[in-house]
Design an enzyme around this catalytic site. Structure first.
Site, mmCIF file in Angstrom:
data_model
loop_
_atom_site.group_PDB
_atom_site.id
_atom_site.type_symbol
_atom_site.label_atom_id
_atom_site.label_comp_id
_atom_site.label_asym_id
_atom_site.label_seq_id
_atom_site.Cartn_x
_atom_site.Cartn_y
_atom_site.Cartn_z
ATOM 1 N N HIS A 118 0.800 -1.225 0.000
ATOM 2 C CA HIS A 118 0.000 0.000 0.000
ATOM 3 C C HIS A 118 0.833 1.277 0.000
ATOM 4 C CE1 HIS A 118 -3.546 -2.574 1.694
ATOM 5 N NE2 HIS A 118 -3.387 -2.697 0.396
ATOM 6 N N CYS A 126 3.191 13.905 -6.698
ATOM 7 C CA CYS A 126 2.452 14.942 -7.419
ATOM 8 C C CYS A 126 1.304 14.314 -8.210
ATOM 9 C CB CYS A 126 3.392 15.682 -8.362
ATOM 10 S SG CYS A 126 2.524 16.875 -9.390
HETATM 11 P P1 NAD Z 1 -6.858 -3.603 10.547
HETATM 12 O O1 NAD Z 1 -6.830 -2.363 11.362
HETATM 13 O O2 NAD Z 1 -8.004 -3.887 9.703
HETATM 14 O O3 NAD Z 1 -6.679 -4.849 11.537
HETATM 15 C C1 NAD Z 1 -5.738 -4.869 12.553
HETATM 16 C C2 NAD Z 1 -5.619 -6.273 13.080
HETATM 17 O O4 NAD Z 1 -4.541 -6.314 13.992
HETATM 18 C C3 NAD Z 1 -6.847 -6.786 13.841
HETATM 19 O O5 NAD Z 1 -7.165 -8.080 13.375
HETATM 20 C C4 NAD Z 1 -6.372 -6.834 15.300
HETATM 21 O O6 NAD Z 1 -6.961 -7.900 16.024
HETATM 22 C C5 NAD Z 1 -4.909 -7.082 15.118
HETATM 23 N N1 NAD Z 1 -4.050 -6.635 16.228
HETATM 24 C C6 NAD Z 1 -4.225 -5.582 17.067
HETATM 25 N N2 NAD Z 1 -3.193 -5.497 17.906
HETATM 26 C C7 NAD Z 1 -2.334 -6.498 17.582
HETATM 27 C C8 NAD Z 1 -1.073 -6.920 18.083
HETATM 28 N N3 NAD Z 1 -0.465 -6.278 19.083
HETATM 29 N N4 NAD Z 1 -0.494 -8.012 17.513
HETATM 30 C C9 NAD Z 1 -1.084 -8.663 16.491
HETATM 31 N N5 NAD Z 1 -2.268 -8.307 15.990
HETATM 32 C C10 NAD Z 1 -2.886 -7.226 16.524
HETATM 33 O O7 NAD Z 1 -5.506 -3.571 9.713
HETATM 34 P P2 NAD Z 1 -5.093 -4.239 8.334
HETATM 35 O O8 NAD Z 1 -5.580 -5.638 8.276
HETATM 36 O O9 NAD Z 1 -3.659 -3.947 8.167
HETATM 37 O O10 NAD Z 1 -5.882 -3.484 7.169
HETATM 38 C C11 NAD Z 1 -6.230 -2.151 7.123
HETATM 39 C C12 NAD Z 1 -5.464 -1.165 6.263
HETATM 40 O O11 NAD Z 1 -4.898 -0.317 7.220
HETATM 41 C C13 NAD Z 1 -4.298 -1.530 5.444
HETATM 42 O O12 NAD Z 1 -4.628 -1.258 4.134
HETATM 43 C C14 NAD Z 1 -3.155 -0.571 5.854
HETATM 44 O O13 NAD Z 1 -2.638 0.104 4.727
HETATM 45 C C15 NAD Z 1 -3.790 0.394 6.759
HETATM 46 N N6 NAD Z 1 -3.118 0.833 8.003
HETATM 47 C C16 NAD Z 1 -1.769 0.883 8.140
HETATM 48 C C17 NAD Z 1 -1.207 1.276 9.334
HETATM 49 C C18 NAD Z 1 0.307 1.330 9.447
HETATM 50 O O14 NAD Z 1 0.995 1.548 8.461
HETATM 51 N N7 NAD Z 1 0.843 1.111 10.640
HETATM 52 C C19 NAD Z 1 -2.013 1.616 10.418
HETATM 53 C C20 NAD Z 1 -3.413 1.559 10.258
HETATM 54 C C21 NAD Z 1 -3.939 1.151 9.055
HETATM 55 ZN ZN ZN Z 2 4.407 17.920 -10.322
#
Ligand code: NAD
Ligand code: ZN
Length: 251
Positions: A118, A126
């Site tokens: 992602h 840009c």
């Molecule tokens: P999600 O928020 O949908 O799910 C998070 C998952 O992590 C849940 O199943 C939860 O139970 C689990 N979880 C929570 N704490 C945990 C821990 N300590 N250890 C292990 N598991 C734990 O996230 P997703 O599935 O990554 O999908 C959502 C979208 O969120 C992605 O497209 C991503 O790009 C984006 N995102 C990224 C970030 C980041 O870069 N850190 C943060 C938030 C969302």
């Molecule tokens: Zn430009």
């Protein structure tokens, strides 16, 4: 047998694993997840704010949301879960990390093979000429939206917004790594964002062993052969420690 031992043995025996990670892996670094308790969902619906349509309608509003996330991400450091994944790669028991996270913490922890499905929130792009710039701090975001140094047009986060396709290069690498591996670790992802969540299904179809590490049940739990209900910052170092001992004992 203790589940951590079982997973460590499999990783060492096969030496052919890939990890698919999500926001949960970075939760212990203080970066909120989308779903789950305290997730960003509670305040906003990412599907409303992180879309190309929302950006077109009101780039400043979308940028305020990203700036808020960036403030947290710039402060965050890799946690023991990230470091364990990096060490597993170094030991040769993990080929690659395919991540949905945009925080770059896997690279910072030391993983060399990282597929960022992602994109990265630490880069901006840009909308007109495609020029990409790295953000070293938040100063470029004092006036929103930031402007392109090359053509003066507005810039957006260099991430995949909801409804946008994953760039072909990343998707191809993710598929290659998925096909190559005999084990897939699914860590800290709710498995609800597609096409990323297809990868475990492809791995399963191919005959790979699926291991889920997540404190909660997820939409992918039903295809997992082994489920570890623990936080990644706790489970991954435990598995690593046991794998290390196994490797040492067979040398
Ligand atoms: P999600 O928020 O949908 O799910 C998070 C998952 O992590 C849940 O199943 C939860 O139970 C689990 N979880 C929570 N704490 C945990 C821990 N300590 N250890 C292990 N598991 C734990 O996230 P997703 O599935 O990554 O999908 C959502 C979208 O969120 C992605 O497209 C991503 O790009 C984006 N995102 C990224 C970030 C980041 O870069 N850190 C943060 C938030 C969302
Ligand atoms: Zn430009």
């Amino acid at each position: 047998m203790d589940l951590y031992n079982e997973v460590a043995e499999l990783l060492v025996k096969k030496r052919s694993a890939v990890a698919l990670t999500g926001a949960g892996v970075s939760a212990e670094s203080g970066i909120p997840t989308f779903r789950g308790p305290g997730g960003l969902w509670t305040f906003y619906r990412p599907e409303d704010i992180a879309t190309p349509e929302a950006f077109e309608r009101d780039p400043e509003k979308v940028w305020r949301w990203y700036r808020m996330r960036l403030e947290k991400i710039f402060e965050a450091k890799p946690n023991p879960g990230h470091y364990a994944l990096a060490e597993m790669e170094r030991l040769g028991i993990l080929n690659c990390v395919i991540t949905q996270n945009v925080d770059e913490l896997n690279r910072l922890a030391g993983n060399k093979c990282v597929v960022e499905l992602h994109g990265s929130i630490r880069r901006i792009r840009c909308v007109s000429c495609g020029y990409v710039e790295r953000l070293e701090d938040l100063s470029k975001l004092d006036n929103l939206p930031p402007k392109c140094l090359r053509c003066g047009s507005i810039m957006r986060p260099d991430v995949v917004l909801f409804g946008e396709p994953i760039p072909m290069r990343e998707w191809t690498r993710a598929l290659t790594e998925t096909y190559k591996a005999e084990i897939m670790l699914i860590v800290g992802t709710s498995g609800s964002v597609y096409p990323a969540a297809l990868l475990p299904h492809i791995a399963k179809e191919r005959g790979s062993l699926i291991i889920e590490i997540n404190p909660e049940e997820t939409e992918l739990s039903y295809i997992a052969d082994i489920k570890i209900r623990a936080r990644s910052g706790e489970a991954l170092p435990e598995i690593l420690e046991r794998a290390r001992r196994l490797i040492l004992s067979t040398q």
